[in-house]
Structure formats: structure tokens, C-alpha cells
Design an enzyme around this catalytic site. Structure first.
Site, mmCIF file in Angstrom:
data_model
loop_
_atom_site.group_PDB
_atom_site.id
_atom_site.type_symbol
_atom_site.label_atom_id
_atom_site.label_comp_id
_atom_site.label_asym_id
_atom_site.label_seq_id
_atom_site.Cartn_x
_atom_site.Cartn_y
_atom_site.Cartn_z
ATOM 1 C CG HIS A 447 3.169 -9.074 3.550
ATOM 2 N ND1 HIS A 447 3.401 -10.329 3.219
ATOM 3 C CD2 HIS A 447 4.291 -8.660 4.026
ATOM 4 C CE1 HIS A 447 4.562 -10.659 3.451
ATOM 5 N NE2 HIS A 447 5.117 -9.701 3.945
ATOM 6 C CD GLU A 448 0.800 -6.929 -0.772
ATOM 7 O OE1 GLU A 448 0.023 -6.037 -1.178
ATOM 8 O OE2 GLU A 448 2.030 -6.766 -0.751
ATOM 9 N N GLY A 449 -2.859 -6.103 2.993
ATOM 10 C CA GLY A 449 -4.153 -6.032 3.671
ATOM 11 C C GLY A 449 -4.147 -6.996 4.838
#
Length: 597
Positions: A447-449
Site C-alpha cells: 500500500h501507499e506506493g
């Protein structure tokens, strides 16, 4: 009785003995607080996390969210825990007084968050998304958006999401095709589908505030054409009450490996299920200026990256302490020197290999926690210092952000895997919590990159920004620590010498990569670079902790010194082969061709 999810003693050491958080109360923004306030709040967080979040950790995994085509159902304990969290003003801890917030330092707020992520990341995620959403709107929304949406989220009555990825374009945000069309009322009508949206629908909040990336009709191509919109599940009347249903529905929910309590959704905007105001499309409100949405969204994304690092750290902490508890109470085997099988078995912590695995976990967890809190302290410095000091804090934080997201995620996974190994056969059964922590942890490198995206961000953007000012500022801080440790002598001086060698090597390797003049070849080993830089940074965080531990006596300080010794003896040397690979310009992965697989 000591907690089995977070070491309160270690938190106290990091916050008070190392980072000296009480000094923050001398700054105007935090002048209403005292050390006693910080201590009391963290004790409350421990209590709420233990009594209301941890208690449904297993149930929220076994009874994951369901969707009947219309409504998402969660176990009631999730909503009940978040209601208690709201009652302690948990959503508003770090928000400005202007919005009813407490203005708590980020350093203390991150420590507080560690308790909830360690207790139950699936439930805690709803609060972190909401806080980050409200923070973005407070920073970039107009007065109407601030007055309408920020306060209800900070009160915990409404929850927030970030709706970026689409089914055909996950990380490739420049390829989003969700449309935003101006209407006749100064708002916009949103049409499109999103994917993998955490907290995208449920019944535990009165309203859900989506932050949606979309493109206007005149949008330039790529990321330069992205705008940001607030799209609530229910429209809001002028008096602040809820109005008619907006045209936001789900096509489905996704069934995850871990962190199952956080519903993961595929929302659709403007498919005609509802026609607010008698018109097609979901009503959206433009945030800031057109075509600058990705810039605004980075406000939330950077906060989310620190939150992921914190979540990874908290999850690894819980797995470590639970495996430690098990090792201290599980009898099996005898000493290698004890040939008498009639003697009582020893608890497995008496076996050297078990202590090795526990020591590695301790080194990873306490290193990661130090890193997350240090980054949070940089946020406080960025917000409250002025001039060159604030600018340097911002530059260093920029370089550390991809590391604080990725290092705890990668090594937290390794740490949690070791926790399973400590339990042996019990570790891979669902009768113990550890395998759930391992599954929860596996989401964090994505997640988130993803891990690879963070590598590209570090080497392709953060290292190059402002002529390398951020990297030089970080190196300067590491040099200062090395100098202090060298003056202290003994083991500290030896560790400092080892760190100095690797710091100089990182500088040489970085210069060599930048000098290539070929972006593709420069980035070929970006992930190796991220991992080497991350290990170096955590070694620095450990040296900082060891300086503070000094020659203090007692089991806590002995354990701190031994974990630091382990990191320098076992982990720091791993950087050498990574640096060699990068320096050699290895292109093995770069030159691999599709057909050869």
C-alpha cells in the site's frame, strides 16, 4: 503487567530520553502541553487499544466484511472501538485548534498511533485515513469545504477515504480516466470507477468523505491533468445535516490476505443508481485549483506513508512481544550440554537460536520505531521552526519518507516471519495470533506506493531534489552522530567507524549513479539502493539510541545495547554486497527480456 503489543518502557526511552519531547512544549504551537499530558495520553492510548481494539483482533479477521450488493456489514466491535476512540478525541489529536483539534505534536501522535496499529491495524486504519483526509482538506480546501467536511471527520462522526487507483491503473495515476464535468451549481459531476479503496463503504459512520482524483474536460494529459474532488456518500445541507444520497455505490468488495477488518472496495461514481438533484453523476467539490490534484493528494499520501511505516512497526512489535511471551513459557528440549533426558525441559528461550530470532526481532522493531518517531519529530520541526532549520527538517524528511514507508514494511515482514518461527508448529496455526500479524504485515510493502515505487521516488526524485540538498543534510546529521559516538569511545566508537565507512560508500555510489547520465540504467538497481540506504539509516538510528543508553545499568539498557550490537554485527554488513552490486553497474534485471522467462 507489561503489554504484549508495545513496550511502554521503550516508548518512554525513545520519546523522553532520546527525542526529549518535553522540549517541544517550549514552542508556541505546543505550549498548552506538559510532559505529564503526554504521559497521560499515552497511558490512555494503551488502555483503549488494549481494551477496545485488541479484543476483537481475531474476530475481525475471521468475520471479515460482507457485501450483499447494497450494504457493507462489519462486526459491531469495529464501530464500538472507533466510537471510544472518538470519545477520547483520537481523530483530532494532531489537528489545529481552529478545527477543534488538540494540536498534539506529531512525535507523540505517532507514538499514540503505534498502540492502535499494534492492537488491531484493521480497525485502526479507518481512523488514520480519516485523520489524513481531514488534514489535507484543512490545508488545501476552501472555507466551504473546511466548514462542511473537516470538523465532522475530526469528531469521528464522518470517516474519510482516498480514492486514487482505478481497475486499469493502480499506481499509474496519470492514466486515471474518472471524469469531472462542471454542472450549473458551481459543483462537478463525477463519473468513473475506483479500485482497492480502503473504507470505501460501511455503516459505522454517518457519512463517508471520498477524496477522488479525476480529470476535467480540458485536462492536460498525464499527471498534470489530475484534479482533486470531495465526493461525500451523502450530500450535506446548508445547516450541516445530511441530505440525499450521492451517486456513489460499490460494484464489489475485495477479499484481502490480511487487515481484513478494513473493508476494501471497488466504488463506482455516477453510474445512475442515484440522481442527486435529478441530475446524472456524483456531486463533487473541487479542492484547490484545477489540474493540481496530485500535488494536493501528496499531502495525504506522505502522511499515509508514515502511517504505513507506523502500522508495520506496530504489527511487528505485537508479533515480537507475543513470540517473546511464548518463548518464556514454552518448555521444550534441554541444553546442548545436558545429556540427561530425565532432567526437566527448559523453556525455549534458553536455546541460543531462539534468542537469535528474538534479538533480530527486537533490533528490527526498536530500530523501526526509532525511525518512525524521528520522522514525526521532523514534522514537528518543519511546522514550528523557521528559516533554515525548518527547511532542513523538510529536506531530510523528504529523503526519509520513502525509507520510513519501506524499511519497516520489509523488515517488519521478516521480523513477523521470525515470530512464527519462534512458535514452531504453533506459529503456522490459526490458534495463535502470529500468523494473522504476518498476513496483516504483508500488505504494507504494497500500500501507499509499493516497495519499488518508493525506490524510484528515493533515487529518482528525493536524492536529486535541490541539487542533492536533502541527502547532504541527512549525511550531515549522521556525521554529527558519528562524531559524538567517536568521542564517547569504546564500542560506540567502533560502531561509529563502521557506520562512517558505509556512509562514505553510499555517497560514492550515489555520485556514480548520478554521473551515468542514463536514467534507465541509473534506476536499474533503485530497489537495492533503497534497501542499502534504509539499513544505513536504521544503523544511524540505533547509534543514536546507543549513545543515549550509554553506561546506564539495568536489564532495559543491557537489552538495548545488545540489540544495537546485533544490528551492527549482523545487519549493517549486509550493505556491503548491495553497494558492490550498484557500484559494479549490474544490469542483470535490466537486460532480462520477457521471452526469456
Amino acid at each position: 503487567m507489561a503489554s504484549n503489543i508495545v513496550s511502554a518502557r521503550n516508548l518512554d526511552f525513545l520519546l523522553n530520553e532520546w527525542l526529549k519531547v518535553e522540549a517541544l512544549t517550549d514552542r508556541e504551537r505546543f505550549q498548552d502541553f506538559s510532559k505529564a499530558d503526554f504521559d497521560g495520553l499515552l497511558e490512555l492510548c494503551e488502555q483503549v487499544a488494549t481494551d477496545h481494539f485488541a479484543t476483537h483482533f481475531r474476530k475481525s479477521d475471521e468475520q471479515e466484511p460482507t457485501f450483499d450488493g447494497t450494504r457493507v456489514t462489519l462486526i459491531p466491535e469495529i464501530g464500538e472501538a472507533l466510537k471510544v476512540f472518538a470519545e477520547m478525541d483520537g481523530f483530532a489529536l494532531q489537528a489545529d485548534h481552529e478545527f477543534g483539534g488538540m494540536q498534539l505534536p506529531s512525535t507523540v501522535g505517532t507514538a499514540a498511533a503505534t498502540w492502535f496499529t499494534a492492537a488491531n491495524i484493521g480497525t485502526a486504519c479507518y481512523s488514520f485515513l480519516t485523520q489524513a483526509n481531514a488534514s489535507l482538506l484543512a490545508a488545501h480546501g476552501d472555507d466551504h469545504i473546511k466548514d462542511t467536511f473537516v470538523r465532522p471527520m475530526l469528531q469521528g462522526r464522518w470517516f474519510g477515504t482516498m480514492a486514487m487507483s482505478e481497475p486499469h491503473a493502480g499506481t499509474s495515476l496519470g492514466d486515471v480516466i474518472t471524469r469531472a464535468v462542471p454542472d450549473d451549481y458551481g459543483t462537478y459531476r463525477i463519473f468513473g470507477s475506483k479500485m482497492w479503496i480502503s473504507g470505501g463503504d460501511h455503516e459505522i459512520a454517518e457519512n463517508i468523505v471520498h477524496l477522488v482524483l479525476a480529470k476535467l474536460p480540458d485536462a492536460p494529459a498525464g499527471t498534470r491533468g489530475i484534479s482533486l474532488f470531495v465526493v461525500p456518500k451523502f450530500l450535506v445541507n446548508e445547516d450541516g445535516g445530511l441530505g440525499e444520497r450521492n451517486d456513489v455505490v460499490l460494484s464489489s468488495i475485495n477479499h484481502k490476505l490480511g487487515s481484513r477488518g478494513t473493508v476494501n472496495t471497488a466504488p463506482v461514481f455516477g453510474d445512475g443508481a442515484y440522481t442527486p438533484g435529478g441530475m446524472a453523476g456524483a456531486v463533487g467539490y473541487l479542492v484547490g485549483e484545477p489540474h493540481k490534484g496530485l500535488k494536493y493528494m501528496f499531502h495525504m499520501m506522505n502522511a499515509a506513508r508514515l502511517a504505513v511505516g507506523t502500522a508495520a512497526t506496530g504489527t511487528a512489535s505485537a508479533a515480537y512481544l507475543k513470540s517473546l511471551e511464548y518463548a518464556r513459557t514454552r518448555p521444550q528440549g534441554r541444553s546442548v550440554t545436558d545429556g540427561d533426558q530425565s532432567t526437566p525441559q527448559v523453556n525455549i528461550i534458553e536455546h541460543t537460536d531462539v534468542r537469535r530470532m528474538l534479538l533480530a526481532q527486537k533490533a528490527y522493531v526498536e530500530g523501526a520505531l526509532g525511525l518512525t518517531l524521528y520522522c514525526a519529530r521532523l514534522l514537528d520541526d518543519e511546522a514550528t521552526l523557521e528559516g533554515d532549520a525548518a527547511r532542513e527538517a523538510s529536506q531530510v524528511l523528504g529523503v526519509l519518507t520513502p525509507i520510513v514507508k519501506s524499511w519497516p514494511s520489509q523488515w517488519g515482514q521478516e521480523s513477523t516471519s521470525l515470530a512464527i518461527q519462534v512458535l514452531g508448529g504453533a506459529g503456522y496455526t490459526r490458534d495463535y495470533d502470529i500468523e494473522q500479524h504476518w498476513r496483516d504485515q504483508r500488505l504494507n510493502p504494497i500500500h501507499e506506493g509499493t516497495h519499488g515505487v518508493q525506490a524510484l521516488d528515493l533515487l529518482g526524485r528525493k536524492i536529486l531534489m535541490d541539487g542533492g540538498a536533502g541527502l547532504m543534510a541527512l549525511a550531515g546529521r549522521i556525521e554529527q552522530t558519528i562524531n559524538r559516538a567517536t568521542l564517547a569511545g569504546g564500542d560506540l566508537a567502533e560502531y561509529a567507524a563502521q557506520l562512517k565507512v558505509q556512509l562514505d560508500r553510499l555517497g560514492e555510489v550515489t555520485f556514480g549513479l548520478v554521473s551515468l547520465g542514463d536514467p534507465e540504467k541509473m534506476m536499474a538497481n533503485a530497489t537495492v539502493y533503497l534497501e542499502a540506504a534504509g539499513h544505513l539509516v536504521v544503523a544511524w538510528i540505533w547509534l543514536e539510541q546507543l549513545i543515549v543508553a550509554g553506561i546506564n545499568e539495568g536489564n532495559f539498557y543491557n537489552g538495548k545495547r545488545q540489540a544495537g550490537r546485533y544490528f551492527f554485527a549482523t545487519e549493517l554488513p549486509k550493505i556491503g554486497p548491495m553497494m558492490d552490486l550498484i557500484a559494479a553497474g549490474d544490469l542483470t534485471s535490466y537486460e532480462m527480456q520477457d521471452a526469456w522467462f
